[in-house]
Scaffold this active site. Structure first.
Site, short mmCIF file in Angstrom:
data_model
loop_
_atom_site.label_atom_id
_atom_site.label_comp_id
_atom_site.label_asym_id
_atom_site.label_seq_id
_atom_site.Cartn_x
_atom_site.Cartn_y
_atom_site.Cartn_z
N HIS A 162 0.83 -1.22 0.00
CA HIS A 162 0.00 0.00 0.00
C HIS A 162 0.86 1.27 0.00
O HIS A 162 0.43 2.32 0.48
CB HIS A 162 -0.96 0.04 1.20
CG HIS A 162 -1.78 -1.21 1.36
ND1 HIS A 162 -2.92 -1.45 0.63
CD2 HIS A 162 -1.59 -2.30 2.15
CE1 HIS A 162 -3.41 -2.62 0.98
NE2 HIS A 162 -2.62 -3.16 1.90
N SER A 166 15.54 21.35 -15.90
CA SER A 166 14.41 22.25 -16.09
C SER A 166 14.90 23.55 -16.72
O SER A 166 16.03 24.00 -16.46
CB SER A 166 13.75 22.56 -14.74
OG SER A 166 12.89 23.67 -14.84
N LYS A 190 16.71 21.01 -10.63
CA LYS A 190 15.97 19.82 -11.05
C LYS A 190 16.86 18.82 -11.79
O LYS A 190 17.72 19.18 -12.57
CB LYS A 190 14.81 20.21 -11.97
CG LYS A 190 13.73 21.05 -11.31
CD LYS A 190 12.91 20.22 -10.32
CE LYS A 190 12.08 19.17 -11.01
NZ LYS A 190 11.09 19.75 -11.94
N GLU A 235 9.70 8.30 -17.05
CA GLU A 235 8.38 8.91 -17.26
C GLU A 235 7.86 8.62 -18.66
O GLU A 235 6.67 8.35 -18.86
CB GLU A 235 8.46 10.41 -17.00
CG GLU A 235 8.68 10.75 -15.52
CD GLU A 235 8.92 12.23 -15.29
OE1 GLU A 235 8.87 13.00 -16.26
OE2 GLU A 235 9.16 12.61 -14.13
#
Length: 467
Positions: free
Chosen positions: A157, A279, A285, A292
């Site tokens: 979970h 970024s 970043k 992704e």
């Protein structure tokens, strides 16, 4: 523009817009090597059976070999105006060798020809995809071997649950990918059981062809038993697409974990700069774009599978033009999976685990609570009572900002006199992992055994662990 192979029945030229709509050369041209391979075997069979002359067979073979050589050298380009790859090959051959080229299609239809070409292409591509999956599994094994003793929280979970090791976690993905290899092999075995060549348009042929010969020469176990099924079956496309979609699902799950692991909230791994992006406005970043994109491309492959299922669900026998949509779907799925494998594998090879952060997260997650309860059970307390006792201890530790390991023996004994000095060994995170000696568990020796077994299945050598 090349004339259509089927011209002769119509009394009126086809509208150019229909020709464009009907054409498949822009995507089926990638099957040209398979088309030529099938034509070589088909023409050899025609010669063996006395249907065409030996001189015609020789001319056809020399012509086809010349076409293939010229394509490879760049001397010949595929005509984008051709209706399909079969038209291009046959008409180029005829232009080069004359009437012998016109005899190539004897006893054959484009319906059984395309069914064969697609099978041959999927066989070749399936082998390449399996090689890519094996490379990824090998990379997982290498990382897992180095990380077989790195304690980290195991999750259910998405909550810290029990102690495992990073190597144990990685080998879970290796197990998934081994099943993917099995799916590709199973799909290939069913596909290679039956050869469609010789089915004709749907009803076979009156020529005395030898279907056993062509099946054997093309690597199939036997000819397909029913000519209607031979040209209308696309189960093999669906099975391969399902195998690719399942593999993409596994890559997506692994990608999601890596995205979490390299975030500041987890920081279990560091990705190499070569496999991240930045970024345009946030200089701090370091984005895991590869993973992704794999997540996003997984939906694309699912769509390819669904295209095939919906395409086939209402088709009457035998061949229908809807089935031309099969190739773009399987080509896209295969290209997407190959691209993801080719990018994910080196990213994993260069990924750097951060075991100190994993261990810190494990200590703060009370993931040794089950081991604490088991300790009491082994001392004679009923498990359900031990469970409740440990639960009260965890709650008190949370309130006090402590971990179980930080409790004094007196604090342990305030909950039960069964606690003794050996409780600290029982709840030590490394001991908790190594104590789980059941087959397939997180103990270091178990993980190393999983790695060895996986490498044996892949047929790759054993690397000596130095940790």
């Amino acid at each position: 523009m090349m004339p259509q192979l089927w011209q002769g029945r119509a009394s009126k030229a086809v509208d150019s817009r229909v020709n464009d709509f009907n054409s498949s050369i822009r995507f089926d041209s990638r099957m040209i090597e398979q088309d030529i391979r099938g034509s070589m075997v088909h023409s050899a069979m025609l010669g063996r059976q006395g249907i065409i002359s030996a001189a015609d067979v020789q001319a056809i073979h020399q012509g086809l070999e010349g076409i293939l050589a010229d394509l490879h050298s760049g001397k010949l380009a595929i005509d984008p105006e051709a209706e399909d790859v079969h038209t291009f090959v046959e008409q180029t051959l005829t232009a080069r060798i004359g009437d012998a080229g016109k005899r190539l299609h004897t006893g054959r239809s484009r319906n059984d020809q395309v069914a064969l070409d697609l099978r041959l292409w999927l066989r070749d591509e399936g082998e390449a995809l399996q090689a890519g999956i094996k490379d990824l599994i090998a990379a997982l094994c290498t990382q897992a071997e180095q990380a077989a003793g790195y304690v980290m929280p195991g999750y259910t979970h998405l909550q810290r649950a029990q102690p495992v090791t990073f190597g144990h976690q990685l080998m879970a993905y290796a197990a998934m990918l081994l099943r993917d290899l099995g799916r590709f092999r199973d799909a290939a075995a069913r596909m290679d059981a039956e050869c469609p060549l010789g089915s004709g348009a749907l009803a076979g042929t009156t020529y005395p062809i030898d279907r056993d010969y062509t099946a054997r020469e093309l690597g199939f176990a036997a000819p397909c038993a029913n000519s209607i099924d031979g040209v209308s079956d696309r189960d093999f496309c669906i099975e391969f697409a399902a195998a690719m979609a399942t593999c993409m699902m596994h890559l997506s799950r692994l990608s999601e974990e890596i995205i979490l692991w390299c975030s500041w909230e987890f920081k279990f791994v560091e990705l190499d700069d070569a496999f991240t992006t930045g970024s345009s406005i946030m200089p701090q970043k370091k984005n895991p774009d590869v993973t992704e994109l794999i997540r996003g491309k997984t939906g694309r492959v699912y769509g390819d599978l669904n295209t095939l299922l919906v395409m086939m669900k209402g088709l009457p026998l035998a061949y229908d033009k809807d089935m031309q949509e099969d190739k773009e779907a399987v080509f896209d799925a295969a290209d997407t999976l190959a691209l993801c494998l080719r990018t994910l594998t080196p990213m994993l090879e260069t990924m750097r685990p951060l075991p100190e952060n994993m261990r810190r997260a494990a200590a703060k997650g009370f993931i040794n609570a089950t081991d604490c309860a088991d300790y009491l059970t082994k001392k004679g307390m009923p498990f359900r009572d031990a469970y409740k006792c440990t639960g009260r201890m965890v709650a008190a530790c949370i309130d006090a900002g402590k971990t179980l390991e930080e409790l004094t023996l007196e604090e342990f004994q305030a909950y039960s006199p069964l606690f003794e000095q050996d409780v600290y060994d029982a709840i030590d995170l490394t001991n908790c992992c190594n104590g789980r000696t059941s087959y397939g568990g997180p103990a270091k020796e178990s993980v190393l055994r999983q790695i060895a077994d996986t490498r044996a299945k892949l047929g790759i050598g054993q690397t000596q662990n130095t940790d």
